[in-house]
Write a protein that holds these residues in place. Sequence first.
Motif: not given
Length: 345
Positions: A23, A304, A307, A311, A315-316, A319, A322-323
């Motif tokens: 990611t 992606k 989300f 931004y 999020f960085e 994410f 979350i995945i």
Amino acid sequence: MKRINSVDFMRVVAIIFVIAIHTNPFLPNAFDNSQGNIYLFGLINQLARFAVPFFFVISGYFYSVKINKSNSIESTTKKMALRIAIIWIFWNLIYLFPFYKFYSLLDAGVLEMGNNVLERISYYISHPKILLLEGTSIHLWFLSSLFFSILTTSIFIKFNLNKSLITIAIFLYIIGVLAKAYINTPLGINLHFDTRNSLFLGLIFFVSGYKIASFTPKTKWLKIGFVIFILGLFFHFLEIFILKKYYNTSGNQDYVFATYFMGLGIAIISLSNQNFFNIPFFNYVGQKTLGIYAIHVLLIPILKPFFIKYYHPIFEIGFPIIIYFISLVFVEVLSRNRMLSQILT
């Protein structure tokens, strides 16, 4: 076979770092291309490089345990290799669909989707080496490499060639590093293919796990593993710094020489089986790691865009997690099917 709670704990940690590699947290982009982002991206990307080596070491460890339990190299190898092969075939078929172009193909319609799949089939028929060593998705090389590592190790131990196996594993790793991270240096070798694949990376870690299984795990392995990991981490980043500064090499490398000690150290920590690793949630979801590894690359390009629309720097970091949890839900639901459970767990 009795599960080791600390191994399941570390599986969860490692797979989140694998997802982070795919990611690319803090990859400089239109929202933020600051120097801070560049450093954070490089730090996370390279810190995460312990994860796949860890999985190879643990696979080698349990391979040895299973051999000792069954007292049969042939049956253990056949069972383990066949399972990996079936999983590899299944996910290669799934990833023939180009999920990385999911939304553009969705707009184009069913016919265009079918044409795209047929083009990919034609490509892999024309490039069987790429299919065999890398697969139809960027992460499936791990399954192929694991399969060949199992077969190679079994042949050598069958004929009692343990020392030769270790020698070849070390030799392949050295060649792999020189042909990849060190290719721009005076020692570099150009082999015209990615030495992350095949046996160059996987074999030395798998064999290390196999050899570790001959020792009885002790609680002091926590400290030993930690020291090995920290030393590996330091020298890994030192190698990356030198290669980037003096040889104009990318700081985004799959592995260098010291990466070996990062993966080995984490594996030894995971085998220490300390009580504080005994967390029921981690014990349970650690068993789902293979399915999460297989399915997460499918979900990244689909999720992606949703989300990134909103931004935020959080999020960085968020994410990849979350995945992980969405992948876990998919694996949990799909594995209720008896046939799919063999592919996902």
